[in-house]
Design an enzyme around this catalytic site. Structure first.
Site, PDB file in Angstrom:
ATOM      1  CG  ASP A 119     -15.701  -5.988 -37.293  1.00  0.00           C
ATOM      2  OD1 ASP A 119     -15.095  -4.901 -37.204  1.00  0.00           O
ATOM      3  OD2 ASP A 119     -15.485  -6.939 -36.531  1.00  0.00           O
ATOM      4  CE1 TYR A 121      -8.963 -11.193 -37.809  1.00  0.00           C
ATOM      5  CE2 TYR A 121      -8.393 -12.154 -39.932  1.00  0.00           C
ATOM      6  CZ  TYR A 121      -8.374 -12.205 -38.558  1.00  0.00           C
ATOM      7  OH  TYR A 121      -7.766 -13.267 -37.918  1.00  0.00           O
ATOM      8  CG  HIS A 126      -6.532  -9.101 -34.314  1.00  0.00           C
ATOM      9  ND1 HIS A 126      -6.697  -9.617 -33.041  1.00  0.00           N
ATOM     10  CD2 HIS A 126      -7.656  -9.427 -35.001  1.00  0.00           C
ATOM     11  CE1 HIS A 126      -7.880 -10.210 -32.962  1.00  0.00           C
ATOM     12  NE2 HIS A 126      -8.478 -10.112 -34.136  1.00  0.00           N
ATOM     13  NE  ARG A 135      -6.260 -19.335 -40.356  1.00  0.00           N
ATOM     14  CZ  ARG A 135      -5.181 -19.316 -41.132  1.00  0.00           C
ATOM     15  NH1 ARG A 135      -4.832 -20.384 -41.785  1.00  0.00           N
ATOM     16  NH2 ARG A 135      -4.447 -18.223 -41.281  1.00  0.00           N
ATOM     17  CE1 TYR A 237     -11.850 -19.470 -37.812  1.00  0.00           C
ATOM     18  CE2 TYR A 237     -12.553 -21.273 -36.407  1.00  0.00           C
ATOM     19  CZ  TYR A 237     -11.560 -20.631 -37.121  1.00  0.00           C
ATOM     20  OH  TYR A 237     -10.291 -21.145 -37.148  1.00  0.00           O
ATOM     21  CB  THR A 342      -8.917  -6.791 -33.013  1.00  0.00           C
ATOM     22  OG1 THR A 342     -10.190  -7.406 -32.810  1.00  0.00           O
ATOM     23  CG2 THR A 342      -8.208  -6.670 -31.683  1.00  0.00           C
TER      24      THR A 342
END
Length: 408
Positions: A119, A121, A126, A135, A237, A342
């Protein structure tokens, strides 16, 4: 244009599409088929007419892996032949109703056996939104983000086909203002609107794929809902990234839309600054103008569209993703799935997750029954649709849909 079978004008599965999938009916075991309008052309039965010059046992398998492995020279010809036959009143398909089944009478299955799942990113909107929330709002993107297509290896065993319901996952979360985690059902189940591509060729360990070669290795695309549990994600995470927050389920649409069917809808991508390293440079238009939308249907209520986005927004394209994935010599296999990440656009209604649409729960999204959603409730059905349209040609993906059930 005469068709030997009726295709509704607004159908995702027009003569320009010809996507491949695996279906079954009460009378027919799982086998390969092609979606045409509201029908499916049964390739195993077509093969009995002796029109193909390869071992057609591949059409009787319950995945498309063996068919895809024949290579694009063959798979592209099968698609072109079907297009020609469907438009010819005297073709081998004419007057043979036994070759077709209605989609409503068929059950769709996973189209491929997925050995590995990655996957990415790759939407700058996004990544920026999530960076602001999780963050530092001033430095939302990490320094590496514009230099490499960031990705992670996901879990292939929990990828399922559209329609399979999913139980709310359990896990560890950290309540606000607490130093100790608790265990229980996730309170923040979220969808992620993605596209996925499926590879159609193997490589050996140590081999790399250039951006120029990448199209030869990409068989086709599906819609992908990469479910996420945001509260589990928040706690787990750091430092290693996605794990239990992501691997409880992902859904794909059942029909694989070939790269060839999408070629007319290619567009240029966003300008990449700073300039990428040479192995990530590419030629031509490698983004795709695919309209995407997501709806939520609460149990016993009407569906509410919550997002309208587009695949063309992606900062990193599929060719760059595959080149980066293999630049270190990582080998790939037929049937592997690669998520885009996403897909969010610049407007608030184009954000591809509830995390962004409801902005960490601060802007709840209204449903038609008056209820509100910060994340996905038990009993909610999430449906994603996608299509490309240009010059009177429409190529669509159908839908990927799934209901969230209470925790087991």
């Amino acid at each position: 244009m005469n068709m030997i079978i009726n295709i509704p004008e607004d159908s995702d599965f027009s003569i320009h599409n010809i996507p491949f999938g695996i279906f079954s009916t009460q009378e027919r075991s799982p086998r390969a088929g092609v979606a045409i309008g509201e029908h499916i052309l049964d390739l195993a039965v077509v093969a009995e007419l002796g029109v193909f010059d390869f071992n057609t046992a591949v059409f009787e398998k319950d995945t498309l892996n063996d068919f895809i492995s024949l290579g694009k020279q063959i798979t592209k010809k099968v698609r072109r032949d079907i297009q020609i036959w469907l438009q010819d009143d005297n073709s081998i398909l004419a007057g043979k109703p036994e070759l077709f089944v209605e989609q409503k009478d068929a059950e769709m299955h996973m189209p491929v056996a997925i050995g590995d799942y990655t996957d990415f990113y790759s939407s700058i909107e996004h990544a920026t939104n999530v960076g602001k929330m999780f963050r530092d709002p001033e430095n939302a993107l990490l320094p590496n983000w514009k230099h490499i297509p960031v990705g992670y290896h996901g879990r292939a065993s929990s990828i399922v086909v559209s329609g399979v319901p999913v139980h709310r996952p359990k896990g560890q979360t950290i309540p606000n203002d607490s130093k100790q985690p608790i265990f229980g059902p996730s309170q923040r189940v979220d969808f992620e609107l993605e596209m996925g591509f499926i590879t159609g060729k193997n490589t050996t360990l140590g081999e790399s794929i250039s951006t120029k070669e990448a199209d030869d290795y990409i068989f086709g695309l599906v819609l992908l809902n990469d479910w996420s549990a945001r509260d589990i994600q928040k706690w787990e995470y750091v430092p290693l990234g996605p794990f239990l927050a992501k691997n409880f389920a992902s859904h794909i649409s059942p029909w694989i839309i070939t790269l060839e069917a999408l070629k007319p809808f290619s567009v240029s991508g966003p300008k990449q600054e700073p300039q990428v390293l040479p192995y990530l440079e590419y030629q031509g238009d490698k983004n795709y103008d695919i309209h995407l939308e997501v709806s939520i249907t609460p149990e016993g209520s009407e569906k509410q569209t919550v997002c309208r986005s587009n695949f063309k927004y992606m900062y990193w394209n599929m060719q760059q993703q595959l080149a980066h994935h293999t630049v270190n010599g990582c080998n790939i296999n037929i049937g592997d799935l690669y998520g885009s990440g996403t897909i969010s656009g610049k407007d608030e209604n184009s954000y591809g997750s509830m995390l962004e649409l409801a902005w960490m729960g601060t802007k709840p999204v209204k449903m038609k029954d008056g209820s509100e959603r910060k994340f996905i409730n038990d009993g909610d059905t999430v449906t994603m649709r996608g299509f490309a349209e240009k010059d009177g040609k429409r190529v669509g993906f159908g839908e990927v849909t799934a209901k969230i059930l209470p925790t087991k």
